[in-house]
Each structure stands twice: as C-alpha cells, then as structure tokens.
Design a protein around this motif. Sequence first.
Motif, PDB file in Angstrom:
ATOM      1  N   THR A 535     -11.232 -38.151 -47.858  1.00 21.34           N
ATOM      2  CA  THR A 535     -10.307 -38.718 -46.873  1.00 21.34           C
ATOM      3  C   THR A 535      -9.037 -37.882 -46.791  1.00 21.34           C
ATOM      4  OG1 THR A 535     -11.158 -40.946 -47.271  1.00 21.34           O
ATOM      5  CG2 THR A 535      -9.005 -40.773 -46.223  1.00 21.34           C
ATOM      6  N   ALA A 536      -8.490 -37.541 -47.948  1.00 17.43           N
ATOM      7  CA  ALA A 536      -7.291 -36.706 -47.960  1.00 17.43           C
ATOM      8  C   ALA A 536      -7.611 -35.292 -47.497  1.00 17.43           C
ATOM      9  CB  ALA A 536      -6.685 -36.685 -49.365  1.00 17.43           C
ATOM     10  N   LEU A 537      -8.757 -34.773 -47.890  1.00 16.87           N
ATOM     11  CA  LEU A 537      -9.133 -33.417 -47.500  1.00 16.87           C
ATOM     12  C   LEU A 537      -9.342 -33.311 -45.991  1.00 16.87           C
ATOM     13  CD1 LEU A 537      -9.739 -30.574 -48.512  1.00 16.87           C
ATOM     14  CD2 LEU A 537     -12.127 -31.268 -48.849  1.00 16.87           C
ATOM     15  N   GLU A 538      -9.780 -34.383 -45.366  1.00 20.78           N
ATOM     16  CA  GLU A 538      -9.949 -34.397 -43.917  1.00 20.78           C
ATOM     17  C   GLU A 538      -8.633 -34.048 -43.218  1.00 20.78           C
ATOM     18  OE1 GLU A 538     -11.024 -37.573 -40.298  1.00 20.78           O
ATOM     19  OE2 GLU A 538     -10.685 -38.274 -42.349  1.00 20.78           O
ATOM     20  N   TRP A 539      -7.522 -34.621 -43.701  1.00 23.62           N
ATOM     21  CA  TRP A 539      -6.219 -34.309 -43.123  1.00 23.62           C
ATOM     22  C   TRP A 539      -5.861 -32.843 -43.323  1.00 23.62           C
ATOM     23  CZ3 TRP A 539      -2.121 -35.486 -40.162  1.00 23.62           C
ATOM     24  CH2 TRP A 539      -0.935 -34.788 -40.399  1.00 23.62           C
ATOM     25  N   VAL A 540      -6.027 -32.338 -44.532  1.00 29.28           N
ATOM     26  CA  VAL A 540      -5.649 -30.960 -44.831  1.00 29.28           C
ATOM     27  C   VAL A 540      -6.440 -29.988 -43.970  1.00 29.28           C
ATOM     28  CG1 VAL A 540      -5.537 -29.199 -46.628  1.00 29.28           C
ATOM     29  CG2 VAL A 540      -4.936 -31.558 -47.169  1.00 29.28           C
ATOM     30  N   LYS A 541      -7.699 -30.299 -43.723  1.00 28.93           N
ATOM     31  CA  LYS A 541      -8.520 -29.438 -42.864  1.00 28.93           C
ATOM     32  C   LYS A 541      -8.045 -29.478 -41.414  1.00 28.93           C
ATOM     33  CE  LYS A 541     -13.012 -29.790 -43.448  1.00 28.93           C
ATOM     34  NZ  LYS A 541     -14.348 -30.379 -43.721  1.00 28.93           N
ATOM     35  N   ALA A 542      -7.547 -30.615 -40.978  1.00 34.80           N
ATOM     36  CA  ALA A 542      -7.186 -30.799 -39.571  1.00 34.80           C
ATOM     37  C   ALA A 542      -5.810 -30.248 -39.229  1.00 34.80           C
ATOM     38  CB  ALA A 542      -7.244 -32.282 -39.203  1.00 34.80           C
ATOM     39  N   VAL A 543      -4.839 -30.377 -40.131  1.00 35.23           N
ATOM     40  CA  VAL A 543      -3.445 -30.083 -39.787  1.00 35.23           C
ATOM     41  C   VAL A 543      -3.259 -28.581 -39.543  1.00 35.23           C
ATOM     42  CG1 VAL A 543      -2.688 -29.876 -42.215  1.00 35.23           C
ATOM     43  CG2 VAL A 543      -1.042 -30.516 -40.420  1.00 35.23           C
ATOM     44  N   PRO A 544      -2.629 -28.206 -38.430  1.00 33.36           N
ATOM     45  CA  PRO A 544      -2.425 -26.783 -38.123  1.00 33.36           C
ATOM     46  C   PRO A 544      -1.283 -26.170 -38.941  1.00 33.36           C
ATOM     47  CG  PRO A 544      -2.376 -28.169 -36.143  1.00 33.36           C
ATOM     48  CD  PRO A 544      -2.228 -29.070 -37.324  1.00 33.36           C
ATOM     49  N   VAL A 545      -1.100 -24.860 -38.758  1.00 34.36           N
ATOM     50  CA  VAL A 545       0.011 -24.152 -39.400  1.00 34.36           C
ATOM     51  C   VAL A 545       0.838 -23.370 -38.387  1.00 34.36           C
ATOM     52  CG1 VAL A 545      -1.132 -23.982 -41.638  1.00 34.36           C
ATOM     53  CG2 VAL A 545      -1.481 -22.182 -39.932  1.00 34.36           C
ATOM     54  N   ASP A 546       0.513 -23.487 -37.119  1.00 30.17           N
ATOM     55  CA  ASP A 546       1.207 -22.733 -36.076  1.00 30.17           C
ATOM     56  C   ASP A 546       1.536 -23.704 -34.950  1.00 30.17           C
ATOM     57  OD1 ASP A 546       2.309 -20.547 -34.848  1.00 30.17           O
ATOM     58  OD2 ASP A 546       0.417 -19.759 -34.067  1.00 30.17           O
ATOM     59  N   TRP A 547       2.829 -23.771 -34.583  1.00 30.82           N
ATOM     60  CA  TRP A 547       3.282 -24.868 -33.744  1.00 30.82           C
ATOM     61  C   TRP A 547       3.895 -24.377 -32.439  1.00 30.82           C
ATOM     62  CZ3 TRP A 547       1.403 -29.127 -35.787  1.00 30.82           C
ATOM     63  CH2 TRP A 547       1.226 -29.199 -37.172  1.00 30.82           C
ATOM     64  N   GLU A 548       3.809 -25.239 -31.438  1.00 28.30           N
ATOM     65  CA  GLU A 548       4.447 -24.977 -30.145  1.00 28.30           C
ATOM     66  C   GLU A 548       5.832 -25.592 -30.078  1.00 28.30           C
ATOM     67  OE1 GLU A 548       3.633 -26.516 -25.670  1.00 28.30           O
ATOM     68  OE2 GLU A 548       2.017 -25.353 -26.572  1.00 28.30           O
ATOM     69  N   THR A 549       5.985 -26.776 -30.663  1.00 30.98           N
ATOM     70  CA  THR A 549       7.235 -27.532 -30.558  1.00 30.98           C
ATOM     71  C   THR A 549       7.480 -28.278 -31.854  1.00 30.98           C
ATOM     72  OG1 THR A 549       6.872 -27.867 -28.197  1.00 30.98           O
ATOM     73  CG2 THR A 549       8.489 -29.299 -29.249  1.00 30.98           C
ATOM     74  N   THR A 550       8.729 -28.372 -32.261  1.00 29.70           N
ATOM     75  CA  THR A 550       9.113 -29.157 -33.425  1.00 29.70           C
ATOM     76  C   THR A 550      10.236 -30.121 -33.041  1.00 29.70           C
ATOM     77  OG1 THR A 550       8.451 -27.522 -35.087  1.00 29.70           O
ATOM     78  CG2 THR A 550      10.176 -29.061 -35.714  1.00 29.70           C
TER      79      THR A 550
END
Length: 650
Positions: A535-550
Amino acid sequence: MNYGGVVSSPNGDVSLTVEVEEGEPVYHLKYNDKVLIAPSRLGVIFKETNLSQDLTLDYIESSKVDEIWTQPWGEQKEIRNNYEEIKLYFSKNESGEKMNITFRVFDDGLGFQYEWPEQVGLQDFVITDEITEFNMADDHTGWWIGAYQLNRYEHLFNETRVSETDTVHTPFTMKTDDGIHLSIHEAALTNFASMTVANNGNNSLEVDLVPWKNGDKVRGSAPHKSPWRIINVGETAGDLMTNYLMLNLNEPSKIEDTSWITPGKYTGIWWDMHLGTKTWESGEMHGATTEYTKQLMDFTARHGFYGVLVEGWNQGWDGSWFDNGDVFSFTEPYPDFDLKEVTRYADSLGVKLIGHHETSAGISNYEAQVDEAFDLYNEVGVEAVKTGYVGDFVEGGEWHHGQFMVRHYRDIVKKAAEHKIMLNVHEPIKDTGIRRTWPNMMTREGARGQEYNAWSVDGGNPPSYTTIVPFTRGLVSPFDYTPGVFNLLLTDKPENPDNNRVQHTLAKELALYVVIYSPLQMVSDLVKNLEANPTALEWVKAVPVDWETTLVPKAEIGDYVVVVRKDRNSGDWYLGGITNEKARDFEVELDFLESGKTYEAQVWADGEDADWKTNPYPLERTTEEVTSESVLELNLAKGGGVAVRFAPKN
C-alpha cells in the motif's frame, strides 16, 4: 548626501531607497510601506583599498526586465523574471578605484551585486572584509544554524529572536511579529567565499565571508563580481517556498541540449550500511557486490524506478578512509564488484547504475582522477553520480564553504556536464541557484538527512524537523533527504543503543515525497521492508519527481506544511501534508484543480490511533471523487502526515 533615490518593484509592493551619505553608500527596503531593512551600509574592503567609504557616485543606469523562462526540470516549469534595475557606478576619491553596485527590485524581494570592472588598481586583489549590512526593523523570530561548526550544515535548527543569533549560515529565515516572512541568502555563488551572516547587536546583521585558512576572504583579479545578496519576502511561509528570485539571478543554462538530464527515483546499497547490516569496506558483510547489486536492480526494474546507487564499490574503503581521502581509487572496483557486468545487467532491465565518488575531503586526489573516473562511467553507461566530501576540513584546513571549495564544486559540475553526467552532491556547498546555469547539478544534501535517523546520538531528526527544513535549507532546493523508510522503528538494526528511529508516522514518510523536493528521490529502505507494505509502495511508485506547478496552501514554520504540486507529464496533482508533534485537522480548498473536471482523490492517511511515538504504522488508503469546488478534509496524527493523488476521471 549626494544621491537619494527610490526604486519600486513592478507591482509597487517592494520599495528600495539607495543613498550616498558623505561618501558611504546605504540602502533601505520597505515591503507594503512597512520598513523591512533599516538604513544599512554597503561596501567591500580590500587589502589594497576600502571601497565602503570616500566614494563618489559617478553616474546611474536604470533598466527593467519582464520575461518568462522554462526550467528543463524543477518544482516550477515556467518562471517569470520581472524586476526594476538600477546600477550605480562609484569611484574611490583620490585613488580612483572603480566599483559598481547593481540592484534588482522584484515583487517578492531584492537582489544586489558588487562588481569591480577591469582596472590596474585591483589586479590580484585580496578582499579582507565585506561590510554589507541587513539592519532589521525589529527583533524578528529566526530559524538558523551556526556557521562555524563541524559537520558543515548538518545540524538541527535553532528558533530564536534575531538578537539571540550567532553567526549563521544562509538561507536565514525570519518572521516578523506582524506575520511577514523574509529570508536572507545569496545567488550565483561563483569564485567567491560563501556568505554567512553575523549578529552585530541591535538587530543588525552583517555579511561574514568564510575565510581561507590564512584569513583572506576572497582572492581575485578585476574584472570580478560578488554573488548576489538577496532578500526574499512574502506574506506567508508558503510565499517564500515559491519564490524564484534566486534562480532568476543566475545565468541561463550553459547546456544547450538538456535532453540527457533525466529526473527519477532511485534505490541503493546505502541504507544497509547506515543500519550496520552491510559495510562499505570489503569483507563478509560487504554491500557492493555484483550479486547484491543485481538483486537491487531486479527490484528497481520491477517497480519502474530509474536506477540503483551503489556505495563502497571502489578501492579505498578499508581502514581509515574517514581521515584520509587520498586512499580512494575512482576507477578500481573491489574484486567482488564487476562494474561492466552490473551495468550490462542494468541495461538488460532498462535501469541504470548510479555511480558514487566519496572523496573524504581528499580534493587533490579526486581532481587528479576525476577525468578518468567520468570517462569510465561514460564507457559503461552511468548517467548520474553521487559525490561525497565527508570531513570537517579539506586540504589541510580549508572550510567546505570557503572560496577554495566553491571553485572546486563548480569545476566538478562543469566537468560532469562535459561528460553528460548528472550530479547529486553530499557534503556540498549550499545551493545558490547554479542549477539554472548547470542543470546537471540535480540535487544535494547540505542538511541533516534521513541517515541521522539511523545513527545520530540524539536518536534522530525530531518530528518538527521536516516542518522547518522546507523553509530554511529547502528554500534553495532541491534536497536529497532520501525518504522511503517503511521500517520506522529500525528493527533491522543489529545494535541500537541510542534508540534510533524515524520520528514520525508512515503516512508522513510518504508525504515527504511532495513536501521535500528533489528531482532525484531515493526509495531508501531495504527491499524486504518496501515490498512488505504494498500500500505504501504504491504511493512511492506513483508520485512524480518533476513538476509543472508548486503551491503551498497552508504552512507555519516548525508546526505544519501542506504542499500541492502538479505533475509535469500528466494532468495529476499531488498533495503532501505534514505536522510536528501535534495532531492537526485541515480543510484544503481544491480550487487548484481544473474547473469542470472530476478527479479521483487517492488518499494515504494516518490510520486509526496512529501516533508517531506509540503507533506509527497505521496507514489508511481511501478514495473519493472531488472537483475544483470541493474542500478536502485532512486529519493528521501526532507526528503524522497525509499524501494525496488527484487523478482526472474525464
């Protein structure tokens, strides 16, 4: 007074006054008509001459810029560079030495820079002092670490009034009693000493340049420029976090084709050594073996991560490397690590080996080998290298943040760019925005990271630490904090006399992937712990590292922070929220989502009875439909957090 002038920012919020009083230049600054910086001296003292007094203002130039530029990667894709500029040309009375000071006034702060044009009187000069002042209008609350300590920048932050500070590293972040946030730092640090800030009493701060071991501050020859001295300002802590003034004061990219620069997540043979389950040095517990590296590469490929960091692969880790960096070879592997085989295997899986160069502050040894070492990595297909500079001093007594090392760090970044290699620098010089000019400078340490949770004698980073670091060290971003520990109580550690652990909940560990920005983010725990919690690993796999807006909708330094970022490569938005030792409930308006669309909010939150101290593991995974008109309720446990993915449904 022979000059008195006012320059306002494009929207009028920031107002700069520059005066020359009896030959001494002075500036002061207002924000929304409130005095932020009281009259403060300017100038630099050379061994040969004093360019802070007896000056004549010869003439003034003014200009303005309003442009938008694009980061090849980053926390914000499009950045507006909009300022009013004045440049003052000074000459020294009688002797005639020249100095210019350029001021750029932005809607969210000020930058100014000294320049010494080519001239006979300043060849082979030595700067002995810079007397630039930041005279605060009041005794603000500040968050800081002392400048002249061992372990460089790796300390917990103090929270005191300005009057109670020591000489401090920058960025130095403050909050006024009426809620204005400001931060003092520098931009474009190049061939100069790093700037610290000294407490002069009466809420007066003065630049204190980190010296060479003989006491010289800066050595150079005209033409020469100082870094920009910058003051960032905003109504909220979040305004500071989304302030890009520092980047705007750096030169545009010198790398024309940045297509080879690739953000990503990485695993590594690293956390094992901090836990003590494997070693950097050779022997039965050696971590950097061909077999173990392949196992990590299998995991990395299975879950779609970029690469595997391998520390301890090269000759030199046996014995007293910590005290003698000259022992390292950067091209000779240990017999149980086959560099060509592991990179061949990585290629077959579609992942990468991430290289490692620990210098242990042996600068001459590293510089003598670095070309050959980068050539070797080019040969085997290594695209990213983590460098390290463990040690309190370098080259017989130079500080890590004096001019000697500023030059070295910059030279290595340039050399890496020539070899098309991305860098992750540990024990670094602080970030001053050079990633704009050299975007292969991806991320760096420069603060207490995750490893302190494994072995620090104080037990690890306290729950409040990660609510402070985004507004201090994190303001100059990125930070290789190395999140991704699921076994928070460190039960894998063979011995734990200091009761080390990760001092927050699992949901908070997940939220750090959004709160603490890095284009290279680690998934740091052991494979068995990561795969034991899908369950926790699912998030880590999904979250990006390159963003358009913060965006930062909610934040209070030391208490809590909620950060929202939009993925650069999809329509997804991500939210990370964290708190200190106190439980908190928030309502976050979702007006950042695209109007007229329905999103699935996938939530990883603290589960029932979660508590960082007594019950850190409960993690609740839920979904709900939301729109831009929705309000999301967030419930954070003590020392807890929340991570949310907003995925468009239509």
